[in-house]
Motif scaffolding. Structure first.
Motif, PDB file in Angstrom:
ATOM      1  N   VAL A 119       0.835  -1.200   0.000  1.00  0.00           N
ATOM      2  CA  VAL A 119       0.000   0.000   0.000  1.00  0.00           C
ATOM      3  C   VAL A 119       0.872   1.254   0.000  1.00  0.00           C
ATOM      4  O   VAL A 119       1.780   1.390   0.833  1.00  0.00           O
ATOM      5  CB  VAL A 119      -0.940   0.030   1.221  1.00  0.00           C
ATOM      6  N   PHE A 120       0.597   2.140  -0.947  1.00  0.00           N
ATOM      7  CA  PHE A 120       1.192   3.473  -0.961  1.00  0.00           C
ATOM      8  C   PHE A 120       0.107   4.452  -0.549  1.00  0.00           C
ATOM      9  O   PHE A 120      -0.928   4.566  -1.217  1.00  0.00           O
ATOM     10  CB  PHE A 120       1.714   3.820  -2.356  1.00  0.00           C
ATOM     11  N   PHE A 121       0.310   5.163   0.549  1.00  0.00           N
ATOM     12  CA  PHE A 121      -0.701   6.085   1.049  1.00  0.00           C
ATOM     13  C   PHE A 121      -0.540   7.470   0.427  1.00  0.00           C
ATOM     14  O   PHE A 121       0.576   7.971   0.251  1.00  0.00           O
ATOM     15  CB  PHE A 121      -0.631   6.189   2.570  1.00  0.00           C
ATOM     16  N   GLY A 318       6.426  10.802  -4.251  1.00  0.00           N
ATOM     17  CA  GLY A 318       6.214  10.784  -2.817  1.00  0.00           C
ATOM     18  C   GLY A 318       5.388  11.978  -2.377  1.00  0.00           C
ATOM     19  O   GLY A 318       5.145  12.911  -3.153  1.00  0.00           O
ATOM     20  N   LEU A 319       4.960  11.945  -1.132  1.00  0.00           N
ATOM     21  CA  LEU A 319       4.114  12.994  -0.569  1.00  0.00           C
ATOM     22  C   LEU A 319       4.560  13.270   0.867  1.00  0.00           C
ATOM     23  O   LEU A 319       4.826  12.332   1.626  1.00  0.00           O
ATOM     24  CB  LEU A 319       2.638  12.565  -0.570  1.00  0.00           C
ATOM     25  N   THR A 320       4.614  14.525   1.242  1.00  0.00           N
ATOM     26  CA  THR A 320       5.016  14.882   2.603  1.00  0.00           C
ATOM     27  C   THR A 320       4.149  14.192   3.646  1.00  0.00           C
ATOM     28  O   THR A 320       4.634  13.782   4.699  1.00  0.00           O
ATOM     29  CB  THR A 320       4.946  16.407   2.780  1.00  0.00           C
ATOM     30  N   TYR A 321       2.859  14.053   3.339  1.00  0.00           N
ATOM     31  CA  TYR A 321       1.919  13.532   4.337  1.00  0.00           C
ATOM     32  C   TYR A 321       1.503  12.089   4.060  1.00  0.00           C
ATOM     33  O   TYR A 321       0.477  11.622   4.563  1.00  0.00           O
ATOM     34  CB  TYR A 321       0.696  14.439   4.412  1.00  0.00           C
ATOM     35  N   SER A 322       2.274  11.373   3.250  1.00  0.00           N
ATOM     36  CA  SER A 322       1.946   9.980   2.951  1.00  0.00           C
ATOM     37  C   SER A 322       1.961   9.145   4.232  1.00  0.00           C
ATOM     38  O   SER A 322       2.969   9.095   4.932  1.00  0.00           O
ATOM     39  CB  SER A 322       2.967   9.419   1.954  1.00  0.00           C
ATOM     40  N   GLY A 323       0.838   8.510   4.520  1.00  0.00           N
ATOM     41  CA  GLY A 323       0.740   7.691   5.723  1.00  0.00           C
ATOM     42  C   GLY A 323       0.725   8.512   6.995  1.00  0.00           C
ATOM     43  O   GLY A 323       1.265   8.093   8.028  1.00  0.00           O
ATOM     44  N   HIS A 324       0.098   9.673   6.945  1.00  0.00           N
ATOM     45  CA  HIS A 324       0.037  10.562   8.110  1.00  0.00           C
ATOM     46  C   HIS A 324      -0.536   9.821   9.315  1.00  0.00           C
ATOM     47  O   HIS A 324      -1.577   9.157   9.210  1.00  0.00           O
ATOM     48  CB  HIS A 324      -0.827  11.780   7.789  1.00  0.00           C
ATOM     49  N   PRO A 325       0.116   9.888  10.477  1.00  0.00           N
ATOM     50  CA  PRO A 325      -0.325   9.092  11.630  1.00  0.00           C
ATOM     51  C   PRO A 325      -1.769   9.337  12.050  1.00  0.00           C
ATOM     52  O   PRO A 325      -2.475   8.379  12.397  1.00  0.00           O
ATOM     53  CB  PRO A 325       0.653   9.505  12.735  1.00  0.00           C
ATOM     54  N   LEU A 326      -2.226  10.589  12.032  1.00  0.00           N
ATOM     55  CA  LEU A 326      -3.609  10.845  12.445  1.00  0.00           C
ATOM     56  C   LEU A 326      -4.595  10.213  11.461  1.00  0.00           C
ATOM     57  O   LEU A 326      -5.607   9.626  11.863  1.00  0.00           O
ATOM     58  CB  LEU A 326      -3.877  12.347  12.545  1.00  0.00           C
ATOM     59  N   ALA A 327      -4.289  10.331  10.159  1.00  0.00           N
ATOM     60  CA  ALA A 327      -5.171   9.753   9.149  1.00  0.00           C
ATOM     61  C   ALA A 327      -5.182   8.236   9.229  1.00  0.00           C
ATOM     62  O   ALA A 327      -6.237   7.597   9.113  1.00  0.00           O
ATOM     63  CB  ALA A 327      -4.737  10.210   7.755  1.00  0.00           C
ATOM     64  N   CYS A 328      -4.005   7.644   9.425  1.00  0.00           N
ATOM     65  CA  CYS A 328      -3.930   6.185   9.472  1.00  0.00           C
ATOM     66  C   CYS A 328      -4.556   5.627  10.743  1.00  0.00           C
ATOM     67  O   CYS A 328      -5.180   4.562  10.721  1.00  0.00           O
ATOM     68  CB  CYS A 328      -2.480   5.738   9.335  1.00  0.00           C
TER      69      CYS A 328
END
Length: 457
Positions: A119-121, A318-328
């Protein structure tokens, strides 16, 4: 019937809402809108299947906002998970491991079909499409992308060109490498079909013809909503998704299933592609329902074959917020709540027992209804001025005074609808109760009495 202001709504909340509206009109630039021509509704509170507007009216949310609050508003388990994560680790760069992202990836991989185990977030659905197409292009060494008319894949530069609805047109300069085709839609068939079987076969023949005429070796991917959402909830006929999968394999083209709106239980299954049988795409994009939109999150589920392309070669993205802890963390809690509370099963049950039969009865009563279609908690009501000619109540790509009247009538009666062009969509949260579902249908039934006055033949 008119809704009454809830006693729990305070004057302070109403005053805050008025101030928010003033500031919005001074400073906020709204998407897809002529800024001086809109009067956006203020929301001062939301809970479960309801929102409260700036006047304090309680509205049953039959839109799930943008068809993303699949678990309803302010679900306590998800709110608590976000709060707990904020107290532990608000954010971290994507190159570092964090437990929320790892667990969210595990859960998504567990739910997706086949070997989509990596998975790529992303931050949402549009950039999930952007990255899925980029992966397909790099994997195949090809550039062109096939996608359907009457589709929506996002508002970013590539995603809006992949999109097949009229929002693409002002942004389309013919340089994105996209080629569009007609997907099956029997009610407004492009193939002069009279049955689902004819529509399926002719749509597949049409797609193969486009591939052949454009050059099979040119195409990196077919991007297809498993069930088109904003475009009209046209459930593909039996055999279509499997047929697309077979064509893509035959010509070495990657199959990208767009599950941004249809995924995570909306159709009565975890992913709408499951309605097509044993169909496993090469890439699957998701967003919205993965965490009910509580914190922005999307992603691409990647097959083992495509993941292997980047095992020893760096993926250029890539993304700065990829897999952001709050979102995940919100995703982990959302998937857990959906499983524990049987929300996907509830959506399927409501589709079979409430929405399907209820909308069929409504269609039989109202001359303004051309067709109802859908599955699970994912339905569309096609409104027409004339059943014989199928003239829509609003033009394709636009609205009409008649549709605006119906939307206002829904709100006056306590229902927040989802409307697009000549359609009302029935897309409540997946955990809406049977009683709430029937209440919403009763309001729609009442409002369609107004729609019937617009019928001309």
């Amino acid at each position: 019937m008119n809704t009454t202001t809830e006693s729990a709504v305070t004057e302070a909340e109403l005053a805050a809402g008025r101030r928010a509206y003033e500031l919005d009109r001074e400073h906020v630039f709204h998407s897809w809108s002529a800024q001086k021509q809109i009067k956006p509704m203020t929301v001062i509170r939301a809970e479960g299947s309801h929102v409260w507007d700036g006047e304090g009216r309680k509205l049953l949310d039959f839109s799930s906002q943008l068809v993303n609050t699949n678990i309803g508003h302010q679900h306590p388990k998800v709110v608590a998970a976000i709060q707990e994560q904020a107290g532990k680790l608000c954010t971290i760069a994507p190159q570092y491991v964090n437990d929320a992202r790892s667990e969210a990836a595990r859960l998504v991989s567990e739910l997706t079909p086949g070997n989509l185990d990596t998975v790529f977030f992303t931050n949402g659905g549009a950039d999930a499409i952007e990255h899925a197409v980029r992966m397909a292009r790099l994997h195949t060494g090809r550039y062109k992308v096939l996608s359907a008319y009457r589709s929506y894949h996002g508002g970013t530069a590539l995603a809006v060109n992949v999109t097949g609805d009229p929002r693409r047109i002002p942004n389309d300069y013919g340089t994105a490498g996209t080629v569009h085709f007609h997907a099956p839609f029997l009610y407004r068939s492009q193939f002069h079909a009279t049955t689902e079987q004819e529509e399926c076969r002719r749509a597949l023949d049409h797609l193969e013809s486009i591939i052949q005429l454009e050059g099979p070796s040119a195409f990196a991917a077919v991007v297809l909503e498993s069930i088109p959402g904003t475009a009209g909830i046209m459930v593909p006929p039996p055999g279509y998704l499997a047929g697309v999968r077979e064509l893509t394999r035959r010509y070495g083209i990657m199959f990208i299933a767009d599950e941004v709106m249809a995924g995570f239980g909306r159709s009565g299954k975890w992913f709408a592609v499951e309605h097509g049988g044993d169909v496993v795409p090469d890439l699957l994009t998701f967003a919205k329902g993965v965490n009910s939109g509580y914190v922005p999150l999307g992603g691409v589920a990647i097959s083992d074959e495509i993941a292997a392309t980047f095992a020893d070669t760096a993926y250029p993205g890539g993304l700065t917020y990829s897999g952001h802890p709050l979102a995940c963390a919100a995703a982990v809690a959302t998937i857990g709540a959906m499983r524990e509370e049987g929300m996907v099963e509830n959506a399927a049950r409501l589709g079979d027992a409430v929405f399907g039969p209820g909308l069929a009865e409504i269609a039989a009563r109202h001359q303004s209804v051309g067709e109802v279609r859908g599955t699970g908690a994912f339905w569309a009501i096609e409104l027409v001025k004339n059943r014989q000619t199928r003239e829509p109540l609003a033009p394709y790509g636009g609205s009409s005074p008649e549709m605006n009247t119906l939307i206002a009538a829904c709100k006056d009666r306590g229902l927040l609808p989802f409307a697009n062009f000549n359609r009302l969509h029935v897309v409540p949260p997946l955990n809406v109760t049977g009683e709430e579902a029937r209440t919403g249908l009763d309001i729609i039934d009442d409002v369609l009495g107004i729609a019937d006055t617009f019928v001309t033949g």
